[in-house]
Design a protein around this motif. Structure first.
Motif, PDB file in Angstrom:
ATOM      1  N   TYR A  35      69.723  49.321  33.593  1.00 56.19           N
ATOM      2  CA  TYR A  35      68.269  49.550  33.637  1.00 56.19           C
ATOM      3  C   TYR A  35      67.791  50.217  32.348  1.00 56.19           C
ATOM      4  O   TYR A  35      66.750  49.853  31.786  1.00 56.19           O
ATOM      5  CB  TYR A  35      67.920  50.425  34.837  1.00 56.19           C
ATOM      6  N   ALA A  64      66.568  48.299  29.244  1.00 56.42           N
ATOM      7  CA  ALA A  64      65.192  47.802  29.205  1.00 56.42           C
ATOM      8  C   ALA A  64      64.394  48.504  30.292  1.00 56.42           C
ATOM      9  O   ALA A  64      64.035  47.896  31.310  1.00 56.42           O
ATOM     10  CB  ALA A  64      65.163  46.287  29.393  1.00 56.42           C
ATOM     11  N   THR A 118      61.452  50.467  32.571  1.00 55.61           N
ATOM     12  CA  THR A 118      60.049  50.212  32.862  1.00 55.61           C
ATOM     13  C   THR A 118      59.183  51.088  31.963  1.00 55.61           C
ATOM     14  O   THR A 118      59.368  52.299  31.901  1.00 55.61           O
ATOM     15  CB  THR A 118      59.751  50.518  34.337  1.00 55.61           C
TER      16      THR A 118
END
Length: 254
Positions: free
Chosen positions: A53, A56, A58
């Motif tokens: 995660y 990349a 959020t």
């Protein structure tokens, strides 16, 4: 990479344990060994998920979904909960082995399935609720960004019991050669845990008492964390090195 290796290695161990239970050929199906392997597997899963995660992340976190993502992945909350649960499980495993070797009669008469179940459940529940309280207080989202405070973890140093195993054998204690080998294996597991967790814990301790005044998230911090993460990977290799029947079952599987 460490997480994916841990998933594969601990997955193989659980598969071997499942097969050995069906064939009744192995002592590896001890509930505490199963529990330790399961927690190392879950830790490896969250280790892989967390840093995949982070490749990349959020960009903008909003509302409850953003907070959950911040707590679970960005803030590494679930990863450290299960790494700590693995430590609790290792304590339980070592305690059970110690009682069995040093006080075999008491172990046979008093160490009931109910007591084992309580120890196993505590290894999952205590770290979860204990650390979750700190994580919820220390983690928040603001203006779409994740903010979290790093938190430390306790290091349990587990004492070797080779001498007691030898004394039990000499005094005619009810300890078979296979049991001694399992004990030596668990001692090695405990020693590796202490060695791999020590650098990160000593670094954190030096930071909070003021011996180290540099940037906390330094290169050393990340190096020590990587060393700590490898604890979730190493146990399958220890089993392969120390337990012949484990190697035999792996060969049968493949």
């Amino acid at each position: 990479l460490i997480g994916l290796i841990g998933v594969c290695g601990n997955g193989v161990v659980l598969s071997v344990i499942y097969r050995s239970r069906k064939t009744k050929k192995s002592r590896l199906h001890n509930a505490f060994v199963v529990n330790q392997t399961a927690l190392d597997l879950v830790s490896s899963v969250f280790l892989a998920m967390t840093f995949i995660y982070k490749m990349a992340p959020t960009a903008h976190m909003e509302g409850s979904p953003g907070l959950v993502l911040c707590i679970c992945l960005e803030g590494e909350g679930l990863l450290w909960i299960f790494l700590s649960a693995s430590a609790f499980s290792l304590m339980s495993l070592t305690f059970e082995r110690y009682i069995k070797i040093v006080f075999p009669i008491r172990h046979h008469n008093s160490f009931t399935d109910a007591k084992k179940a309580v120890l196993l459940a505590m290894s999952w529940l205590v770290p979860f609720f204990w650390l979750l309280a700190f994580i919820l207080v220390a983690t928040k989202t603001k203006d779409g960004k994740c903010y979290y405070q790093r938190y430390g973890h306790m290091l349990w140093t587990l004492k070797k019991r080779n001498s007691q195993v030898a004394e039990n054998q000499q005094s005619g204690g009810n300890v078979s050669k296979a049991q001694v080998n399992i004990i030596k294996t668990m001692v090695l597991v405990s020693a590796c845990f202490a060695i791999l967790w020590a650098p990160a814990q000593l670094y954190y301790f030096a930071y909070i008492i003021g011996l180290y005044n540099g940037e906390y998230l330094s290169s050393a911090y990340y190096i020590f964390n990587i060393i700590c993460f490898t604890n979730s990977v190493i146990n399958p290799f220890i089993y392969a090195m120390k337990i012949a029947e484990f190697r035999e079952m792996v060969l049968v599987m493949f």
